[in-house]
Write a protein that holds these residues in place. Sequence first.
Motif, PDB file in Angstrom:
ATOM      1  N   SER A 380     -19.295   8.460   9.601  1.00  0.00           N
ATOM      2  CA  SER A 380     -18.742   9.726   9.127  1.00  0.00           C
ATOM      3  C   SER A 380     -17.313   9.922   9.611  1.00  0.00           C
ATOM      4  O   SER A 380     -16.436  10.346   8.845  1.00  0.00           O
ATOM      5  CB  SER A 380     -19.621  10.884   9.604  1.00  0.00           C
ATOM      6  N   PHE A 381     -17.061   9.588  10.877  1.00  0.00           N
ATOM      7  CA  PHE A 381     -15.720   9.765  11.439  1.00  0.00           C
ATOM      8  C   PHE A 381     -14.699   8.900  10.708  1.00  0.00           C
ATOM      9  O   PHE A 381     -13.604   9.363  10.367  1.00  0.00           O
ATOM     10  CB  PHE A 381     -15.736   9.418  12.926  1.00  0.00           C
ATOM     11  N   LYS A 382     -15.028   7.636  10.449  1.00  0.00           N
ATOM     12  CA  LYS A 382     -14.102   6.736   9.767  1.00  0.00           C
ATOM     13  C   LYS A 382     -13.779   7.224   8.364  1.00  0.00           C
ATOM     14  O   LYS A 382     -12.624   7.163   7.918  1.00  0.00           O
ATOM     15  CB  LYS A 382     -14.685   5.315   9.705  1.00  0.00           C
ATOM     16  N   GLU A 383     -14.790   7.705   7.652  1.00  0.00           N
ATOM     17  CA  GLU A 383     -14.560   8.206   6.296  1.00  0.00           C
ATOM     18  C   GLU A 383     -13.656   9.439   6.317  1.00  0.00           C
ATOM     19  O   GLU A 383     -12.755   9.577   5.484  1.00  0.00           O
ATOM     20  CB  GLU A 383     -15.903   8.541   5.627  1.00  0.00           C
ATOM     21  N   THR A 384     -13.879  10.326   7.269  1.00  0.00           N
ATOM     22  CA  THR A 384     -13.033  11.511   7.389  1.00  0.00           C
ATOM     23  C   THR A 384     -11.610  11.129   7.767  1.00  0.00           C
ATOM     24  O   THR A 384     -10.636  11.690   7.253  1.00  0.00           O
ATOM     25  CB  THR A 384     -13.602  12.480   8.447  1.00  0.00           C
ATOM     26  N   LEU A 385     -11.493  10.143   8.636  1.00  0.00           N
ATOM     27  CA  LEU A 385     -10.174   9.705   9.095  1.00  0.00           C
ATOM     28  C   LEU A 385      -9.349   9.118   7.954  1.00  0.00           C
ATOM     29  O   LEU A 385      -8.115   9.182   7.973  1.00  0.00           O
ATOM     30  CB  LEU A 385     -10.345   8.671  10.211  1.00  0.00           C
ATOM     31  N   LEU A 386     -10.013   8.557   6.964  1.00  0.00           N
ATOM     32  CA  LEU A 386      -9.295   8.004   5.812  1.00  0.00           C
ATOM     33  C   LEU A 386      -8.491   9.069   5.070  1.00  0.00           C
ATOM     34  O   LEU A 386      -7.518   8.755   4.380  1.00  0.00           O
ATOM     35  CB  LEU A 386     -10.282   7.350   4.838  1.00  0.00           C
ATOM     36  N   LEU A 387      -8.886  10.319   5.215  1.00  0.00           N
ATOM     37  CA  LEU A 387      -8.194  11.410   4.515  1.00  0.00           C
ATOM     38  C   LEU A 387      -6.833  11.716   5.127  1.00  0.00           C
ATOM     39  O   LEU A 387      -6.015  12.395   4.508  1.00  0.00           O
ATOM     40  CB  LEU A 387      -9.069  12.676   4.529  1.00  0.00           C
ATOM     41  N   ASP A 388      -6.605  11.229   6.327  1.00  0.00           N
ATOM     42  CA  ASP A 388      -5.322  11.465   6.999  1.00  0.00           C
ATOM     43  C   ASP A 388      -4.322  10.405   6.549  1.00  0.00           C
ATOM     44  O   ASP A 388      -4.284   9.298   7.084  1.00  0.00           O
ATOM     45  CB  ASP A 388      -5.506  11.423   8.520  1.00  0.00           C
TER      46      ASP A 388
END
Length: 550
Positions: A380-388
């Motif tokens: 989940s963290f990696k997927e969210t981080l992709l938005l940055d």
Amino acid sequence: MLDCRDEVLFYTKQLVNIGSIVNTTGEKEIAQALYTMISSFPYFIGNPTHVIKSQTQNDELERYNVLAFVKGTKGNSNKTIILMGHHDTVGIDDFTQLADHAFHPDELLVELKKENLPPLVKEHADSGEWMFGRGVLDMKSGVASHLYLLKYYSEHPEELRGNLVFLSECDEEDSSNGVLSAVKILNTWKQEQGFEYVAAINSDFVAPRHEGDKNRYIYKGTVGKLLPSFFITGAETHVGSTFEGLDPNLVAAELTRQIDYNPDLCNEAFGEITMPPVSLKQMDLKPNYTVQTALAAYVYYNFFIHSWTPKDVLEKLKDQASIAFENALKLYYDRYERFCKISCEPCKELTWQPRVMTFEEMEAELIKANGSAYTAHMVSFKETLLLDSSLDLRMYAARVVEEAWKWMPDQSPAIIVFYSSLYSPRIEVTGETEDERNLIEALDMAVEKIQPDYEEPIVIRSFFPYISDMSFLALSDDDEALDAASRNNPSWGTKFHVEYQDIRELNVPVINIGPYGLDAHKRYERMEMDYSLEIVPNLTNEVIRNVLAK
């Protein structure tokens, strides 16, 4: 000898005039220009499906490669040679007030002559034998040479015993999205057109290896490039209680002192030695100013290899990190004791020990300690981080390691070793396979034939010493070595992924015959016209003919 100078010069200027800086719309514009130019050749008017403009895959930007092929009519051979080069360039900030002229060689030369130039630059500017400008050397004159040969054989297919594929790729100066996308098309053509790829010729620039070096180099194979990275944790403290914590920047400084320019980390193969590693970034991860010491630091280094694998490099750098950590703690303890002595304060026992692990080893420990809760959180963290979108590949990897570290049961200071960028694989062309032997023999014959027409020595070496897209046409590493690179890259599978099986399927021996010059990526970038516009196309042509005659 082909009478090619004027035509290659014309194509070079045409390409240089288009500002195709990497990660800008210029990459899109130059691809369209190349596609339009090739499509206008009579052969491609009659065979329009033999040229394509192909968008890169899994890329955040809209940019394109241009590929074309000519089928020879001399005999019925399916042997095929790939001519490759990149059409993107680095930026032009170094041109300062002359930035408007950076892509216009004739105008730029006039303006440069008005300046107080360094002696050698002035000599070249006044000689009329050198062309200046962004991209003239790296590597649009090389692409122009291949473009000339593509056109020549499109007009004379009866001279071609086999096939010729032209590839001009984008994004070489950053992440190699261009060539990684093009490999898929080359493999598709292999099936659809029956191409038997036997050799590839890259046209990236060559330069003197040291002051006074007159050789013009041709390279068999290429250096490999890694970006080993280190997440360093300390023990935070208020600056008023300095010795109650451990500053990770101290450890980072010792690490750089241990690794930077270290000849022990040069890799020798076939009598050739890589440049030593050097730091490309060193920082702490504090988001803003406070009077607390940093929680963590982050450093990464360029690392070239000839025969070592990514796994070998990890093992060597774990050892180097342990030495650096030990040196940092010794320095810390020594200074703590001195401080206690001069301040008349009692010394307490300090128990920190060097602690180094790879990302793969840390992940195994985290999964053992936290199970599926950790793995689910990190997905989940990696997927969210992709938005940055502000995070490049390197910083994305650092943030993943930083987040993973929060789950570690033991939070005592440590160094985590990992890779934070694309691995550009090393390629050896040694004569082990028949295709390699044929290519080496064809190259030797070409140099022997062309050398009398050029006054400076043309010398063959084993490893192209700079990073290039040659790395993605063949593999000298086995799967275990490649797995070590991917398992220790926190961005793998989210921020980026390389389908190495595509490269292994292509697996064509590659050499580099490119323009000669000086100061690539610098303000005075320039190429010697005699060698670049005449010798390079003719050397390449001789290799083509010799390989296809086998």
